[in-house]
Motif scaffolding. Structure first.
Motif, short mmCIF file in Angstrom:
data_model
loop_
_atom_site.label_atom_id
_atom_site.label_comp_id
_atom_site.label_asym_id
_atom_site.label_seq_id
_atom_site.Cartn_x
_atom_site.Cartn_y
_atom_site.Cartn_z
N PHE A 35 0.70 -1.17 0.03
CA PHE A 35 0.20 -0.04 0.17
C PHE A 35 0.91 1.37 -0.07
CE2 PHE A 35 -3.34 2.56 2.41
CZ PHE A 35 -4.07 2.86 1.37
N GLU A 37 0.32 4.24 -0.15
CA GLU A 37 0.04 5.32 0.51
C GLU A 37 0.30 5.06 2.15
OE1 GLU A 37 -1.80 3.70 -1.71
OE2 GLU A 37 -1.35 5.02 -3.35
N GLY A 38 0.54 4.01 2.60
CA GLY A 38 0.84 3.56 3.87
C GLY A 38 1.82 4.17 4.74
N PHE A 39 2.06 3.99 6.12
CA PHE A 39 3.39 4.20 6.52
C PHE A 39 4.07 2.81 7.27
CE2 PHE A 39 0.44 6.37 10.14
CZ PHE A 39 0.04 5.31 10.61
N PHE A 63 -7.70 6.69 10.34
CA PHE A 63 -7.52 6.52 8.73
C PHE A 63 -6.60 5.51 8.61
CE2 PHE A 63 -8.30 10.93 9.48
CZ PHE A 63 -9.11 11.46 8.39
N GLY A 65 -6.16 2.73 6.75
CA GLY A 65 -5.58 2.20 5.28
C GLY A 65 -5.65 0.81 5.52
N VAL A 66 -4.66 -0.07 5.42
CA VAL A 66 -4.62 -1.41 5.30
C VAL A 66 -3.87 -2.11 6.85
CG1 VAL A 66 -4.33 -1.74 2.84
CG2 VAL A 66 -2.18 -1.52 4.22
N THR A 68 -1.83 -0.75 9.46
CA THR A 68 -0.37 -0.90 9.80
C THR A 68 -0.51 -0.62 11.37
OG1 THR A 68 0.32 -0.11 7.89
CG2 THR A 68 1.94 0.16 9.49
N GLU A 84 -11.91 2.75 8.76
CA GLU A 84 -11.43 2.95 7.35
C GLU A 84 -12.77 3.14 6.48
OE1 GLU A 84 -8.82 3.28 5.29
OE2 GLU A 84 -10.02 3.34 3.85
N VAL A 85 -12.64 3.95 5.65
CA VAL A 85 -14.01 4.19 4.76
C VAL A 85 -14.07 3.24 3.49
CG1 VAL A 85 -13.06 5.99 3.04
CG2 VAL A 85 -15.35 5.88 4.13
N PHE A 89 -9.59 -1.87 1.70
CA PHE A 89 -8.53 -1.67 2.83
C PHE A 89 -8.86 -2.16 3.99
CE2 PHE A 89 -7.70 2.44 0.18
CZ PHE A 89 -6.98 1.60 -0.86
N ASP A 222 -16.55 6.24 8.66
CA ASP A 222 -16.07 7.60 8.38
C ASP A 222 -15.46 8.40 9.47
OD1 ASP A 222 -15.77 10.34 7.76
OD2 ASP A 222 -17.65 10.35 6.59
N ALA A 223 -13.99 8.64 9.41
CA ALA A 223 -13.45 9.25 10.60
C ALA A 223 -13.82 10.58 11.12
CB ALA A 223 -11.96 9.45 9.94
N SER A 240 -2.48 8.86 9.27
CA SER A 240 -2.07 9.68 8.39
C SER A 240 -3.36 9.81 7.54
CB SER A 240 -1.12 8.98 7.62
OG SER A 240 -1.00 9.48 6.42
N ILE A 273 -11.00 12.78 1.86
CA ILE A 273 -11.20 12.54 3.22
C ILE A 273 -12.73 12.10 3.48
CG2 ILE A 273 -11.34 13.11 5.86
CD1 ILE A 273 -9.02 14.65 5.48
C1 LIG Z 1 -2.68 7.86 3.84
S1 LIG Z 1 -4.00 6.56 4.01
C2 LIG Z 1 -3.52 5.60 5.44
C3 LIG Z 1 -2.58 4.78 5.40
C4 LIG Z 1 -2.33 3.95 6.91
N1 LIG Z 1 -1.48 4.47 7.64
C5 LIG Z 1 -1.41 2.61 6.47
O1 LIG Z 1 -0.49 2.24 6.68
O2 LIG Z 1 -2.32 1.63 5.73
C6 LIG Z 1 -5.56 7.32 3.98
C7 LIG Z 1 -6.59 6.35 4.16
O3 LIG Z 1 -7.76 7.17 4.58
C8 LIG Z 1 -8.85 6.54 4.35
N2 LIG Z 1 -9.99 7.43 4.42
C9 LIG Z 1 -10.20 8.46 3.39
N3 LIG Z 1 -11.27 9.21 3.75
C10 LIG Z 1 -11.53 8.57 4.91
C11 LIG Z 1 -12.97 8.80 5.86
N4 LIG Z 1 -13.76 9.77 5.99
N5 LIG Z 1 -12.80 8.14 7.01
C12 LIG Z 1 -11.92 6.88 7.36
N6 LIG Z 1 -10.86 6.73 6.35
C13 LIG Z 1 -10.84 7.48 5.33
C14 LIG Z 1 -8.46 6.31 3.01
O4 LIG Z 1 -9.24 5.07 2.09
C15 LIG Z 1 -7.06 5.74 3.20
O5 LIG Z 1 -6.90 4.28 3.37
#
Ligand SMILES: C[S@@+](CC[C@H](N)C(=O)[O-])C[C@H]1O[C@@H](n2cnc3c(N)ncnc32)[C@H](O)[C@@H]1O
Length: 382
Positions: A35, A37-39, A63, A65-66, A68, A84-85, A89, A222-223, A240, A273
């Motif tokens: 992923f 976009e992950g950390f 948020f 993601g997958v 982490t 996670e939305v 993921f 939804d965050a 993140s 977001i």
């Molecule tokens: C930068 S990534 C985070 C990655 C995570 N740190 C990882 O290591 O997998 C941001 C995540 O936020 C999710 N996202 C976007 N809008 C959101 C929301 N409103 N509520 C929750 N998650 C959301 C995206 O689908 C994405 O997976």
């Protein structure tokens, strides 16, 4: 300190690689799905360590993601909640944080190897997905997927589908290149054997990674609306949010979403977001007159998240948010300092901005747009 003394800016370029997914490449289980976009797991472990976190704290990643953050917490023995939305993921995070028994995995692999192939009709498959695979591999992937989806037991289904996503990501012609998918044909191994090899490797990962029995709650949600989380119940936030103007997750992961989750209609994100905003429009607590419209929408969403974080965090709790400057053709939007300003107005204290990366951003692959700062914003609830 900034001029009004509201926050400190520190240079922490030593954390630059940790805010990327790269170190996870060699980490068992974390590397079941790449992923970009992950950390990294190492970032989460580092923040837990400097926080001196005692084992009974509860960690939140809104948020996730997958997964982490929750997976690292499970490895190190902390309770965690992830939100996670995106259903793809969310599924991957669940499949990675489940506890599996190597003997049952053996049984599942045996079951897969005994499956007798039945012809698969590619009729309902989109052009995009067909373009992404050699047709033999695609037929095999769909055949296995359909058999796996018939299983009654959640954990075997999660593990085998995770393996299928993992294996198919290695044989696909699709390459994620920033915000777009490109196609590059390459020789690929016969899928059935490759899939079974992948499952065996995953079994090894399970055997070498000890996961604690600590509580892990993963929410598809939804965050900006953390209704399911009680007031003042969180001790540490590591997260993140999507970056401003960065990528459209629903587009770049369209192939996996269609193949493994069916054609989910994911409502377009308004600022990457929030889902389309349906509530009363809010006025930002900072001067936003000169910002591009998309940046204002993004900051409004972030502000909603910050308010929710303030509500769910215990007094004295810390939040770490990895963010990046937004780059436009004619200007930069300093998300870190704007976020610090918003957080200050919401009542957070001891705010620090750790600058961890300075990245050259290009558009159309070669045109240099500028240098974007990536930072970790640290907030403490009083
Ligand atoms: C930068 S990534 C985070 C990655 C995570 N740190 C990882 O290591 O997998 C941001 C995540 O936020 C999710 N996202 C976007 N809008 C959101 C929301 N409103 N509520 C929750 N998650 C959301 C995206 O689908 C994405 O997976």
């Amino acid at each position: 300190m900034n001029e009004e003394g509201k926050w400190k800016i520190l240079e922490r370029l030593d954390l630059g690689e940790l805010v990327t997914f790269v170190p996870n490449k060699d980490r068992p289980i974390h590397n079941w799905f790449h992923f970009k976009e992950g950390f990294s797991r190492d970032l989460v472990a580092y923040l837990l360590r400097i926080h001196g976190a005692s084992r009974d704290i509860r960690v939140l990643d809104p948020f996730m993601g997958v997964g982490t953050t929750p997976l690292t917490c499970k490895e190190l023995g902390y309770r965690s909640i992830g939100i996670e939305v995106n259903p793809l993921f969310h599924f991957i995070a669940r499949a990675k944080t489940n506890k599996y028994d190597p003997d049952e995995i053996d049984e599942w692999i045996k079951w897969v190897s005994r499956l007798r192939y039945r012809p698969v009709d590619l009729g309902g498959v989109s052009h995009l997905v067909r373009k992404a695979f050699n047709p033999h591999n695609l037929r095999d992937i769909i055949f296995f997927r359909d058999r796996i989806m018939e299983l009654d037991d959640d954990r075997s289904r999660d593990f085998l589908l995770m393996g299928l996503i993992n294996a198919s990501s290695k044989v696909t012609y699709a390459v994620k290149d920033g915000a777009v998918i490109r196609f590059r044909k390459k020789p690929t191994p016969p899928f059935r054997e490759f899939y079974i090899r992948t499952l065996r490797k995953m079994k090894k990962d399970v055997m070498t990674t000890r996961l604690h029995d600590t509580e892990t709650i993963l929410i598809l949600g939804d965050a900006r609306k953390m209704d399911m989380i009680d007031d003042e119940s969180i001790d540490l936030v590591i997260t993140s949010p999507p970056y401003l103007n960065k990528i459209e997750y629903t587009k770049v992961y369209e192939i996996e979403t269609e193949l493994f989750l069916g054609r989910h209609r994911i409502i377009p994100l308004r600022s990457y977001i929030g889902l389309v905003y349906r509530g009363r429009e809010i006025e930002l607590p900072i001067d936003a007159d000169n910002l591009p419209k998309s940046a204002v929408a993004y900051l409004k969403d972030l502000w909603t998240v910050i308010r929710e974080l303030y509500r769910v965090m215990r007094p004295g709790a810390t939040a770490y948010l990895v963010v990046a400057e937004g780059l436009y053709r004619d200007r930069k939007v300093p998300v870190d300092t704007l976020l610090a300003e918003i957080a200050d107005q919401e009542g957070f204290r001891d705010i620090e901005i750790w600058v961890v990366n300075k990245r050259v951003v290009t558009i159309e692959r070669t045109v240099k747009l500028g240098v974007a700062r990536e930072s970790i914003v640290k907030l403490v609830k009083e």
